[in-house]
Structure formats: C-alpha cells, structure tokens
Scaffold this motif. Structure first.
Motif, short mmCIF file in Angstrom:
data_model
loop_
_atom_site.label_atom_id
_atom_site.label_comp_id
_atom_site.label_asym_id
_atom_site.label_seq_id
_atom_site.Cartn_x
_atom_site.Cartn_y
_atom_site.Cartn_z
N LEU A 828 0.82 -0.72 0.00
CA LEU A 828 -0.13 -0.24 0.09
C LEU A 828 1.03 0.72 0.13
O LEU A 828 0.72 2.45 -0.77
CB LEU A 828 -0.95 0.12 1.48
N TYR A 829 2.17 1.39 1.08
CA TYR A 829 2.93 2.77 0.32
C TYR A 829 3.47 2.53 -0.38
O TYR A 829 3.22 3.52 -1.32
CB TYR A 829 4.04 2.17 1.79
N LYS A 830 3.24 1.82 -1.05
CA LYS A 830 4.55 2.08 -2.82
C LYS A 830 3.33 2.67 -3.85
O LYS A 830 3.97 3.09 -4.40
CB LYS A 830 4.36 0.47 -3.22
N LYS A 831 2.53 1.87 -2.92
CA LYS A 831 1.28 2.53 -4.43
C LYS A 831 0.95 3.80 -4.44
O LYS A 831 0.89 4.95 -4.74
CB LYS A 831 -0.24 1.52 -4.23
N VAL A 832 0.92 4.37 -2.38
CA VAL A 832 0.87 5.77 -2.25
C VAL A 832 1.92 6.88 -2.66
O VAL A 832 1.46 7.58 -3.58
CB VAL A 832 0.11 5.60 -1.46
N ASP A 833 3.21 5.61 -3.04
CA ASP A 833 4.11 6.44 -3.58
C ASP A 833 3.99 6.92 -4.52
O ASP A 833 4.69 8.29 -5.37
CB ASP A 833 5.61 5.88 -2.57
N LYS A 834 4.04 6.03 -5.07
CA LYS A 834 3.52 6.19 -7.31
C LYS A 834 2.10 7.31 -7.43
O LYS A 834 2.91 7.88 -8.28
CB LYS A 834 3.21 4.72 -7.79
N HIS A 835 1.43 7.58 -6.29
CA HIS A 835 0.75 8.52 -6.92
C HIS A 835 0.52 9.91 -6.74
O HIS A 835 0.51 10.82 -6.71
CB HIS A 835 -0.43 8.06 -6.36
N LEU A 836 1.32 10.08 -5.44
CA LEU A 836 1.68 11.51 -5.10
C LEU A 836 3.23 12.35 -5.26
O LEU A 836 3.75 11.31 -5.97
CB LEU A 836 1.81 10.98 -2.99
N CYS A 837 3.35 12.96 -5.79
CA CYS A 837 4.38 13.58 -6.32
C CYS A 837 4.39 14.85 -5.27
O CYS A 837 4.65 14.58 -3.53
CB CYS A 837 4.02 15.04 -6.59
N GLU A 838 6.28 14.44 -5.88
CA GLU A 838 7.79 14.95 -3.83
C GLU A 838 7.38 16.34 -4.37
O GLU A 838 7.84 16.57 -2.60
CB GLU A 838 8.69 14.27 -4.58
N GLU A 839 6.63 17.28 -4.86
CA GLU A 839 6.97 18.48 -4.75
C GLU A 839 6.15 19.15 -3.34
O GLU A 839 6.47 20.35 -2.82
CB GLU A 839 7.00 19.20 -5.99
N GLU A 840 4.83 18.17 -3.30
CA GLU A 840 3.69 18.73 -2.13
C GLU A 840 4.57 17.70 -0.81
O GLU A 840 4.32 18.77 -0.05
CB GLU A 840 2.56 18.86 -2.34
N SER A 888 5.64 2.23 10.52
CA SER A 888 6.73 2.81 11.00
C SER A 888 8.14 2.33 10.29
O SER A 888 8.68 3.35 10.00
CB SER A 888 7.59 3.45 12.69
N SER A 889 7.98 1.08 10.24
CA SER A 889 9.51 0.41 9.71
C SER A 889 8.95 1.11 8.38
O SER A 889 9.95 1.35 7.59
CB SER A 889 9.64 -0.16 10.35
N ILE A 890 7.68 0.53 7.75
CA ILE A 890 7.55 0.82 6.38
C ILE A 890 7.98 2.49 5.28
O ILE A 890 8.87 2.21 4.98
CB ILE A 890 6.37 0.87 5.38
N ALA A 891 7.79 3.44 6.53
CA ALA A 891 8.68 4.72 6.18
C ALA A 891 9.45 5.14 6.30
O ALA A 891 10.59 5.33 5.67
CB ALA A 891 7.55 5.86 7.36
N GLN A 892 9.95 4.33 7.17
CA GLN A 892 12.02 4.47 7.65
C GLN A 892 12.57 3.38 5.88
O GLN A 892 13.74 4.37 6.12
CB GLN A 892 12.02 3.95 8.64
N SER A 893 11.77 2.73 5.61
CA SER A 893 12.54 1.70 4.78
C SER A 893 12.64 2.52 3.68
O SER A 893 13.15 2.32 2.76
CB SER A 893 12.49 0.04 5.12
N HIS A 894 11.77 3.25 3.26
CA HIS A 894 11.30 4.50 1.58
C HIS A 894 11.90 5.73 1.91
O HIS A 894 11.67 6.54 1.15
CB HIS A 894 10.14 4.38 1.45
#
Length: 894
Positions: A828-840, A888-894
């Motif tokens: 799910l984290y990877k999916k959200v990361d693909k959807h969202l842009c870095e600048e915001e 937390s671990s998922i967020a830190q690993s990415h």
C-alpha cells in the motif's frame, strides 16, 4: 318697554355703576322661542366701557338676572340681514356668531343705531355694519365726552351736566351765607331772584352813566381816522420811491446773474479741456517706445509695456456726451488707433520670430538627450517669453485677431518641437526596455530619421495623429536579449511558452523603473507648459474667453473650414477648456506614444501590466488632486483605461489558458502548472500593489483567477487517468491553501477556507479509497455478524450461528498473521508513493492518515469480538502496537 327699561336700570345696571342706553327684546333664531333682552350700556366711571349685556327673566319670573356680557370692542360685525325690507333678524359677530330675532323691526333698528353711535364715539376700531340702511347711520358724532351720543335721545344718554370746581365753590359760599338755604328752598330761591333783579338794575344804570364817555371815545376815534389817512398818504409816496429802487436792484441782479453764468461756463469749459488734455494726451516717450522701442531687451520691453498700458488707458477713456463730435478728439482717437495697429503688428511679428528662434535653439539641444531617458528642459524658453506676458495681455484686449494668430503660431511651432522631443524620448525608452543596442546606435547617429521602433510606433496609432486608445496592434519590434531565458513573447500563465517563473526579476524591475521614469518626465513637462500657457496667454484672468479653433482642429491638426474674422472669435465654455485644447494640440503625440509603450511592455511580459496599472493609477490620482479637468489628468486617465483593459485581458487569457491545459496520460499529475503560477502571480502582485490606489482591481482579478483555478483543478482531476482524482484535488488544494495562508490576501479568505475544506475532504476520500479493506476476509466475516445483529439476533448469541461460531472466527483470523499484514501495508505504501508527487511532500501525511484509519478498523473488529464472543479468548494475531511498528518501519525503509 319703558317700564322694563327703568326696572333693568334700577335692579341690574345701577348697582354696577352702569347706564342703560338701548334695549331690544330678542330670541334666538331657529330655536324654541325663549325671550331675553339685549342691552347696550356704558359705565359711569372713567374710562368709559361699553358693553352688550344679555338679560333674561328668572325661572320663577319675578325678577331679571344678568346672563352674559360682551365688550363692544370684541364685536366685529353687525349684520342686519336686509337694508331695504323690514326684517327683525340680525347677527352679532363676537368670538362666534350669535343669530337673533327681535320682537319688532323698530326695536332692532333703534338698537343697531345706538351700537353704531357708541362705536363712533368710544372705539378706535370700527365695527363693520352689513346690510344696514344708511338712514340709521349718522355721518359723524362729536367725540367730546360732554356731548350726547344720540341726536334725539340726549336726555337718555346725558341726563345731567356736571358742575366744574369753580361753580361748585361759588354755590357753596352762597349757601353758607343763608342759613335756610337747605331747609327752605323756596325762600332761598326768592332771595336769589331779588338779588338778581337788583343786579340787573345796577347794570342798566351803569350803562346809562357811561354815555358821555362813549361820545368822548367817538371823537377820539374820528381824530385817529384822520391821522391814519395822513399816514397812508406818506406810505404811498414811500412805496413809489421803493418801486424805483426795486427796478434798479432788479437790473443789477440780472447783470450779476449773467456775470455768474459766464464764469460758470468758463469754469466748465476749462474742466472739459483739462479732462481731454489729461486723458487723451500720450507722452512723446510713450509714442517713441511704441514706434521704435526695442522688443529684444528687458529695458525696451518694460518701456513698451508702460507705453502700451498708457495707450490702452487713453483709448478706453469714457468720454462725456458730445466729446466724440469734436474734431480734435476724433483726430486724437485716430492717431491712437494707428499707433495701436502699428505696435500690434510689430509685437506680433517680433513674437513670431521669437517662437521660431526658440524652436531652433531648443532643437539644437536634442542631440545631448538622444541617449538619455530625459526630456529637454523648457524653463529658459518659458522664462524669456514670460517677459512679454503683459504685452500679450494688452494685445488680447486691443487686437484679438493678432492675439489669436500668435496663439495658433505658438501651438504650431511647439507641437512640432514637442513631437520630435517626445518621440525621441519614447524611442530611447523602448530601446532601454528591449535592450536593442543596434537600434541605439542608429538612433544616436540619425536622430531625425525614423528608426524601426518609431516606424512600428506609427503603425500603432497611424499617421493621422489622432488621439486613440486602441491597442489592437502590437509592436513588431523583435526583442533581442543575450543571456535571457525568456521567449520573445511571454505570458503570465503561458502554457505553450516558457513559464513566468523563468523571467528575469531584474528585467521586470528595469521595466518598472523605465516606465516610472517616463511618467515622471512627462508629468512636470506638461504641468510646466500648462502653467506657462496660463500665465503667458493670460487665460487665468477670465472666466470665459474666446477660442482659437474648433475641437476637430485640435484633435486632428487640420484646418477648420469655418471662417471667422478677428473681431468675433469662436466661443469656448471656459478658460480651462481653452488651456486643455491648447495642451491637446501641443502634446497630441503623448497619448499614442504612451499607448505604444504600454503595448510594447505588455508584449515583452504580461507581468508588466501589473506594474503599469499601479504606476499609472498613482500618477492619475496625483494629477486629479491638482486639477481633475486638466490635460494631464484627462490624458493619463485615457491611458489608464488602456492599461486596465490590458490587465483585464491578461487575466482573461490566463483563465482561458487554464481551460486549455492538457495533462500527459503517462505521467502523474502533481501540482498543476497554473496552480504554481497563480502562487507566483499572487506573490508578485502583492509586492507590486502594496499600498496602491487600485487595490480593488487586483482583488477582482484574484477572485476571477482563483475561481478559474478551482474549476480547472477539478476538471483536470476528472480527466486524469494516471493519477487518482482525489490525489490531484488533495495535492493542488493543499498547495492553494498553503499559498493563501502565506500571502494573507484578505479578499480570498472564503476561498482559503474552501481550499482547506476540499483538501481535507479529498485526503479522507483518498485514504479510505486506497486503504480499502486490508483484512478482506475478516472484514467480510464481521459484515455478516453485523447483518445478523441488524436482523434482531442478540450480540452474545451470534456465536451460536453455524457460519459465525468461534471456530470460523479463528480460521479467518489465522489467515492474517502479522507478516501478511506488514506485507500488505508495504504494498500500500508503494502504491501511495507512486500516486503522490514529491514537490508537495504529502506522503507522510497521507501515510499517517492511513495508519489511523487502519487502527480504527482494528478497534472496530476488536469491539465486535468482545461483544459477540465474550469469554472466548479469541484475539487478533497482531496488536495496535504491531501496526504502529509496521507503519513506522515501512516509512523509514522507503
């Protein structure tokens, strides 16, 4: 009636010290007959008061009583109803009208006659008697108090005559000398009669004894008559002598009158001659100054000015009747007229030469201003010409035709001179804006030839020279700039060309400074010229002055087809109209040149319209504070309309470009370009419009732009295929909210709240949609449990259902160990990361919201287990702390 009158006098009026003069038996008109009496009375004491009293019998009928009384001065009108026929009715007008009917017409007439006589004797205010026969009204009544009120009723009005003090004293002395004067009146009267007879006899004897003295007196009278005759003879001789003396004195008086008349005529003649000599004689020095005076030197100008004023005074002398018929006066007036014509021609010719010479001298100084953004100073020119201001005033009042010609020549020379200066000035401004060095050299070497910029300027406003606000044609001058990243034509929110953020801030600052310098140079130039025109042509001293040309001539520079002579100039409404027309003629090129410069600045960069709107608004506001109807205020106001139109067109273009934006189908959307550029526009606009007069225009533009941004963000979100709609809405409205919060734009507070609400709503929608049901089988199981409870099964009895017993629950729970949950969250984290842009940078915010939503679902499942399977000991294979650790671990690993 006599008995009633005596009874009323005795019982009612005597106790009140009043005398009854007239009475009438009446009843009220139109009512049941109840008789009463109206009485006219006077008081016996002074001052006399006259009243009308109403008296009626008592209810028992044995005595009379006083009912109401009116003073005669309150009576306004007596209306007898009919002056010819007998009529017992009459009206008395007091504070209200009383209508009466008398018992007889004779009583009514006697009463009215008495009222009229009392009015004549005692009142200053006369009562109006209406419909009363003239026979009843006497012409006059003596006003003395001792005379009677009525002619035939003297005994009724004045029954006795009072004795004066002397008579009273004599009677008292006589009565004191006789003891029985009071006790025996008849004896006293006989005694008085005897004494009167004795006195009569004594008088007769005295008269008879004086006959001798009478005869002596008669003789003396005869002798006196003779003496009188002699005196009359002497007086006649004296009169004859005086008559001859009178004739001689008359002759002497007539001779003196003629001498006095001659002297008076001589004095008047001398006064007339002195008047003509003093007022119609012009000094030789003044004549010489008018004929030969030097109009180039200050001393000569002063001498000519004094001479011209003296000549004007001589010509404007108000001659007395008959002076204009004298031959000498006519000759002198003709001489003055010739002097005026000669000097007016000489003055007009000299000033025309001065205009030409000054124009040539000013043109020679243009070269030094050719590469500088400054306008030549005309102060020396104005200073030299102002020496002739009084002579111009003289020329205006004496020969308006030549004054008009000078005015037109001045406008012709100055309009050409200013046109060259202003066009060269604007050429330099355009070169500095565009940075075209090649054109700068060409301009420096050929100042009088038209450059490429000038030719394009002509294409904007045409060769006719008419003032126009049109900006439909854009300057085709190529914009050359080495080292700049901007394109030849950039737009505030240009999607096809480079972004507005790529423009050099230094270039915009340079344009702002150049535009401000242009306006700062033009403003004092126009004000100085307007002040000079007002002083030199003496327009400020007249409320209404003649005009020199029609408005069409002023605007088009053409020749009027209307012919008029110098004596009857065309009228203009006021001096301000005249000054404004002259300024329009002289500075006819300012408005088109400003419009061309505005068009060029707008073509270079649409952001420039913001700078121009602020600067132009400030200068218009300043000019209107000085004079709202001046040429400068009107011209800058017209140009401001063009600037505002460009500003509005710029905003409309940005909204149109928002609507035309296209998003790539293969890449994620992120922050939309027009959202980022709105931030840039708002930031720059806030810095430009700080403390500006036209803040309202920017607020309106903000409202239009933000509405366009909102609508088109939603449009792009609906059309997006790669990025979910909620992500596009969430990221862009978060960016808009952050921008509005940072800039604190007061007019967009409602939009800021709306942006925050949209961001929050779509964040929640995206979290719920993306998270979905991470424990799908467990979620289906508990949905069935909730359905049974909804059907009426008690929660603690759900475990007895075959499909939802404890064993089935344990099977479902075993399918979701902690490892599988962490794996699902990682995907799910990877999916959200693909959807969202870095600048915001909203990934962590969204991930934290998903974590909270997952924990909420977990707590919901635990609650159902505790309620529906109490004491079973069945629990999830992972805890809330495990979920926190996984996230937390998922967020830190990415």
């Amino acid at each position: 009636m006599t008995a009633i009158k005596h009874a009323l006098q005795r019982d009612i009026f005597t106790p009140n010290d009043e005398r009854l003069l007239s009475i009438v038996n009446v009843c009220k008109a139109g009512k049941k007959k109840k008789n009463c009496f109206l009485c006219a009375t006077v008081t016996t004491e002074r001052p006399v008061q006259v009243k009308v009293v109403k008296v009626k019998k008592s209810d028992k009928g044995d005595f009379y009583k006083r009912q109401i009384a009116w003073t005669l001065r309150d009576l306004a009108v007596v209306d007898a109803k009919d002056a010819i026929k007998e009529n017992p009715e009459f009206d008395l007008h007091f504070e209200k009208i009383y209508k009466w009917v008398a018992s007889s017409t004779a009583e009514k007439n006697a009463f009215i006659s008495c009222i009229w006589k009392l009015n004549q004797r005692y009142l200053r205010k006369k009562i109006d008697f209406v419909n009363v026969s003239s026979q009843l009204l006497e012409e006059s009544v003596p006003s003395g108090e001792n005379q009677s009120v009525t002619g035939g009723d003297e005994e009724a009005v004045d029954e006795y005559q009072e004795l004066n003090a002397r008579e009273e004293q004599d009677i008292e002395i006589m009565m004191e000398g006789c003891e029985y004067a009071i006790s025996n009146a008849e004896a006293f009267a006989e005694r008085l009669s005897r004494e009167l007879q004795v006195l009569d006899g004594a008088n007769i004897q005295s008269i008879m004894a004086s006959e001798k003295q009478v005869n002596i007196l008669m003789k003396l009278l005869d002798e006196a008559l003779k003496e009188v005759d002699q005196i009359e003879l002497k007086l006649s001789s004296y009169e004859e002598m005086l008559q001859s003396v009178k004739e001689q004195m008359d002759q002497i008086s007539e001779s003196n009158h003629l001498i006095h008349l001659s002297n008076t005529n001589n004095v008047k003649l001398l006064s007339e001659i002195e008047f003509l000599v003093n007022h119609l004689d012009l000094a030789k020095g003044h004549i010489k100054a008018l004929q030969e005076g030097d109009l180039a030197s200050s001393r000569g100008i002063e001498a000519c000015t004094n001479a011209a004023d003296a000549l004007l005074q001589c010509m404007n002398v108000a001659l007395r009747p008959g002076h204009d018929m004298l031959l000498a006066v006519k000759q002198q007036q003709q001489r003055f007229s010739d002097l005026r014509e000669h000097f007016a021609r000489r003055l007009a010719s000299h000033l025309n030469n001065v205009f030409v010479q000054q124009g040539h001298d000013q043109s020679s100084t243009l070269a030094q201003h050719s590469v500088e953004l400054t306008l030549p100073n005309h102060h020396p020119f104005h200073r030299d010409l102002l020496r002739y201001a009084k002579l111009m005033e003289w020329l205006k009042s004496t020969d308006y035709g030549k004054y008009e010609g000078l005015t037109k020549n001045y406008m012709d020379y100055l309009s050409r001179l200013y046109e060259r200066e202003i066009k060269d000035f604007f050429e330099v401004a355009k070169i500095k804006m565009t940075g075209t060095t090649k054109e700068s050299k060409k301009f420096a070497t050929l100042p009088r030839k038209e450059s490429a910029v000038k030719q394009e300027t002509e294409s904007l406003h045409g060769s006719s020279g008419k003032l126009t606000g049109s900006t439909s044609s854009l300057n085709k001058l190529s914009v050359q700039s080495s080292g700049n990243r901007r394109s030849q034509s950039s737009s505030l929110l240009d999607m096809g060309n480079m972004s507005a953020s790529d423009l050099d801030v230094a270039d915009r600052t340079k344009f702002d400074k150049i535009f401000e310098q242009v306006l700062s140079e033009l403003e004092p130039l126009c004000l100085a010229e307007q002040d000079f025109i007002s002083k030199f042509f003496k327009l400020q001293q007249h409320q209404s002055i003649p005009g020199t040309m029609t408005e069409a001539e002023d605007l088009d520079g053409g020749t009027s087809s209307r012919q008029h002579n110098s004596g009857t100039p065309l009228p203009v409404s006021s001096e301000k109209d005249m000054i404004r027309q002259m300024m329009i003629k002289i500075f006819r090129c300012i408005e088109p040149e400003l419009n061309n410069l505005i068009a060029l600045g707008d073509k270079i960069d649409s952001f420039n319209s913001l700078y121009m709107l602020v600067k132009m608004s400030h200068h218009v506001w300043t000019a209107q504070n000085v004079d709202p109807a001046s040429f400068l205020s009107t011209t800058l106001g017209n140009v401001l309309v063009t600037v505002k139109r460009n500003f509005d067109k710029c905003i409309s273009n940005q909204i149109r470009q928002m609507e035309e934006v296209k998003i790539s189908k293969k890449s994620k959307v992120g922050i939309l370009p027009f959202v980022a550029e709105f931030e840039e526009f708002a930031g720059l606009a806030e810095s430009i419009f700080k403390n500006a007069e036209r803040r309202g225009d920017l607020d309106k533009a903000y409202t239009k732009l933000i509405r366009g941004v909102f609508v088109n963000v939603e449009k792009v979100a609906n059309e997006s295929q790669k990025t979910p709609r909620d992500v596009v809405m969430m990221e862009n409205f978060h960016h808009i909210f952050a921008t509005l919060s940072r800039l604190k734009i007061s007019c967009l507070e409602a939009e800021k709240k709306e942006a925050k609400q949209k961001y929050t709503d779509h964040l929640q929608s995206y979290v719920i949609y993306s998270l979905g049901q991470p424990l799908e089988k467990l979620n289906h199981f508990f949905e069935g449990v909730e359905a049974r409870v909804a059907q009426g099964i008690r929660e603690e009895e759900v475990s007895y259902q075959l499909a939802f017993n404890k064993q089935e629950l344990r099977k479902v729970i075993k399918e979701y160990p902690g490892k599988e949950v962490k794996k699902g969250l990682d995907n799910l984290y990877k999916k959200v990361d693909k959807h969202l842009c870095e600048e915001e940078n909203l990934l962590q915010v969204v991930w934290h919201s998903m974590q909270d939503e997952f924990i909420r679902q977990y707590k919901h499942f635990e609650g159902l287990i505790a309620r529906c399977y109490p004491g079973s000991g069945v629990t999830m294979e992972f805890t809330i702390q495990d979920i926190l650790d996984y996230c937390s671990s998922i967020a830190q690993s990415h």
